[in-house]
Design a protein around this motif. Structure first.
Motif, PDB file in Angstrom:
ATOM      1  N   PRO A 301      15.634 -59.672 -17.723  1.00 61.21           N
ATOM      2  CA  PRO A 301      14.390 -59.468 -18.463  1.00 61.21           C
ATOM      3  C   PRO A 301      14.267 -60.346 -19.700  1.00 61.21           C
ATOM      4  O   PRO A 301      13.182 -60.851 -20.006  1.00 61.21           O
ATOM      5  N   GLN A 302      15.379 -60.560 -20.437  1.00 61.19           N
ATOM      6  CA  GLN A 302      15.291 -61.313 -21.687  1.00 61.19           C
ATOM      7  C   GLN A 302      14.983 -62.784 -21.468  1.00 61.19           C
ATOM      8  O   GLN A 302      14.503 -63.470 -22.370  1.00 61.19           O
ATOM      9  N   LEU A 303      15.245 -63.281 -20.244  1.00 62.80           N
ATOM     10  CA  LEU A 303      14.962 -64.677 -19.938  1.00 62.80           C
ATOM     11  C   LEU A 303      13.661 -64.844 -19.152  1.00 62.80           C
ATOM     12  O   LEU A 303      13.239 -65.957 -18.865  1.00 62.80           O
ATOM     13  N   LYS A 304      13.042 -63.731 -18.795  1.00 60.58           N
ATOM     14  CA  LYS A 304      11.809 -63.749 -18.015  1.00 60.58           C
ATOM     15  C   LYS A 304      11.953 -64.627 -16.776  1.00 60.58           C
ATOM     16  O   LYS A 304      11.062 -65.394 -16.403  1.00 60.58           O
ATOM     17  N   SER A 305      13.114 -64.525 -16.141  1.00 62.74           N
ATOM     18  CA  SER A 305      13.391 -65.348 -14.970  1.00 62.74           C
ATOM     19  C   SER A 305      12.951 -64.638 -13.699  1.00 62.74           C
ATOM     20  O   SER A 305      12.722 -63.427 -13.680  1.00 62.74           O
ATOM     21  N   VAL A 306      12.820 -65.408 -12.640  1.00 67.19           N
ATOM     22  CA  VAL A 306      12.508 -64.824 -11.344  1.00 67.19           C
ATOM     23  C   VAL A 306      13.748 -64.103 -10.822  1.00 67.19           C
ATOM     24  O   VAL A 306      14.851 -64.252 -11.346  1.00 67.19           O
ATOM     25  N   THR A 307      13.550 -63.307  -9.775  1.00 68.76           N
ATOM     26  CA  THR A 307      14.690 -62.641  -9.151  1.00 68.76           C
ATOM     27  C   THR A 307      15.481 -63.649  -8.337  1.00 68.76           C
ATOM     28  O   THR A 307      14.947 -64.299  -7.440  1.00 68.76           O
ATOM     29  N   LEU A 308      16.761 -63.792  -8.663  1.00 68.46           N
ATOM     30  CA  LEU A 308      17.607 -64.781  -8.011  1.00 68.46           C
ATOM     31  C   LEU A 308      18.313 -64.157  -6.809  1.00 68.46           C
ATOM     32  O   LEU A 308      18.872 -63.068  -6.918  1.00 68.46           O
ATOM     33  N   PRO A 309      18.303 -64.840  -5.664  1.00 69.26           N
ATOM     34  CA  PRO A 309      18.973 -64.282  -4.480  1.00 69.26           C
ATOM     35  C   PRO A 309      20.492 -64.379  -4.586  1.00 69.26           C
ATOM     36  O   PRO A 309      21.034 -65.346  -5.137  1.00 69.26           O
ATOM     37  N   LEU A 310      21.160 -63.369  -4.083  1.00 69.62           N
ATOM     38  CA  LEU A 310      22.626 -63.357  -4.033  1.00 69.62           C
ATOM     39  C   LEU A 310      23.041 -62.727  -2.707  1.00 69.62           C
ATOM     40  O   LEU A 310      22.746 -61.557  -2.452  1.00 69.62           O
ATOM     41  N   SER A 311      23.711 -63.498  -1.889  1.00 69.11           N
ATOM     42  CA  SER A 311      24.216 -63.000  -0.606  1.00 69.11           C
ATOM     43  C   SER A 311      25.732 -63.075  -0.599  1.00 69.11           C
ATOM     44  O   SER A 311      26.309 -64.058  -1.068  1.00 69.11           O
ATOM     45  N   CYS A 312      26.368 -62.040  -0.104  1.00 65.25           N
ATOM     46  CA  CYS A 312      27.830 -62.045  -0.026  1.00 65.25           C
ATOM     47  C   CYS A 312      28.279 -61.069   1.061  1.00 65.25           C
ATOM     48  O   CYS A 312      27.490 -60.247   1.546  1.00 65.25           O
ATOM     49  N   SER A 313      29.532 -61.197   1.448  1.00 63.79           N
ATOM     50  CA  SER A 313      30.101 -60.316   2.471  1.00 63.79           C
ATOM     51  C   SER A 313      31.391 -59.692   1.959  1.00 63.79           C
ATOM     52  O   SER A 313      32.155 -60.339   1.236  1.00 63.79           O
TER      53      SER A 313
END
Length: 325
Positions: A301-313
């Motif tokens: 929120p403090q950076l007003k960034s988009v939602t970044l994808p994170l994929s892992c197993s």
């Protein structure tokens, strides 16, 4: 015609050189190539670090094409060296045009946490990229160097994941007997199978063959931010696979975490027709560990960034599964 344009360009640049040498100044009326950094944005995450993208543009005001020989930069955090990079060698810059391009670089989470500890920063860290773009193929002037710099902030964070309380929930004895008898097994054998399953002891590998019975799997996904940045974690999906075969997607009752850490309960219903061998492996605690593939998103929120994808197993050892009703 092309030779004429080059001759005209060369004459103009020669005048530029002569004036510059006689006055020791670059006349303001004579344009020169320029480089500008338009943005630095967060692109993606993995379990190692965060990848950022630098968008930049180089303007060529001359009527002849030029070449970007090299783009070299130092990246620092609060003035302390982080890394050096070189990118985009040999890119052609068309005459009288602006070339837009980009390059990526990665900042490991451990570096972020170490910098945060050094500078006693809890939320964000001030980074800077500064360097030079070297332009070649300029008539009469071998090359020129164009400086650039850009400041950007990086959140102090490192996501970590773990699973807890994995459990296979069997049907009741009555439901087990009913499932076995409906599959054409005698009542005596069905009762014996129900007893074997309820005991929690190893069962025959073919016991569940051709049996149509639903079994539940429950466990918790524990998510933690090891840094101090405010964040929002979203679990988009979680799928189970075993031996390279996808079995099912889990139901996510609650999929958001807005605090430094939290737990997301997960559950799935699998059927013995399609996953009987997998269930047998869990009960017998023998075989290939199941893999859980997570697709998530993180925003700051403090950076007003988009939602970044994170994929892992992640794997859960079969030995960790409890058997219950």
């Amino acid at each position: 015609m092309k030779k004429l344009l080059v001759t005209i360009a060369a004459s103009a640049l020669l005048a530029f050189v002569q004036i510059s040498c006689s006055t020791n100044k670059i006349p303001t009326e004579i344009p020169k190539p320029s480089v500008s950094f338009n943005s630095i944005s967060f692109v993606s995450l993995d379990l190692e670090g965060i990848t950022l993208k630098c968008d930049y543009a180089i303007k060529n005001p001359y009527p002849v094409s030029l070449s970007l020989a090299k783009l070299a930069a130092d990246i620092t955090c609060n003035g302390e060296a982080f890394t050096t990079l070189t990118a985009d060698e040999g890119i052609s810059l068309s005459a009288k045009s602006t070339k837009e391009n980009s390059f990526n670089f990665k900042i490991p989470y451990d570096s972020i946490l170490n910098f945060a500890k050094t500078f006693k920063s809890e939320k964000t860290l001030p980074f800077k990229i500064a360097g030079n773009a070297t332009i070649d193929n300029i008539p009469l002037i071998s090359s020129i160097t164009l400086p650039f710099s850009k400041d950007f902030d990086v959140p102090v964070f490192k996501p970590s994941f773990s699973f807890s309380s994995p459990k296979v929930v069997l049907p009741t004895a009555k439901e087990i007997i009913s499932s076995f008898t409906k599959s054409g097994i005698s009542a005596v054998k069905a009762a014996s199978a129900a007893t074997s399953l309820a005991s929690g002891k190893p069962i025959a590998e073919n016991l569940l063959d051709n049996v149509n019975m639903d079994v539940k799997i429950n466990f918790n996904l524990n998510v933690k931010n090891e840094g101090g940045a405010d964040w929002k974690y979203i679990l988009n999906s979680c799928k189970i696979s075993s031996g390279g075969k996808e079995l099912t997607e889990l139901d996510v009752a609650q999929n958001e975490i807005n605090s430094a850490d939290g737990t997301i309960p997960l559950t799935a219903t699998i059927n013995t027709i399609t996953a009987g061998k997998f269930i047998t492996q869990i009960i017998n605690k023998s075989g290939t560990n199941p893999t859980f593939a997570l697709k998530s998103g993180i925003s700051f929120p403090q950076l007003k960034s988009v939602t970044l994808p994170l994929s892992c197993s992640k794997e859960i050892p079969l030995s960790k599964f409890a058997i219950g009703k």
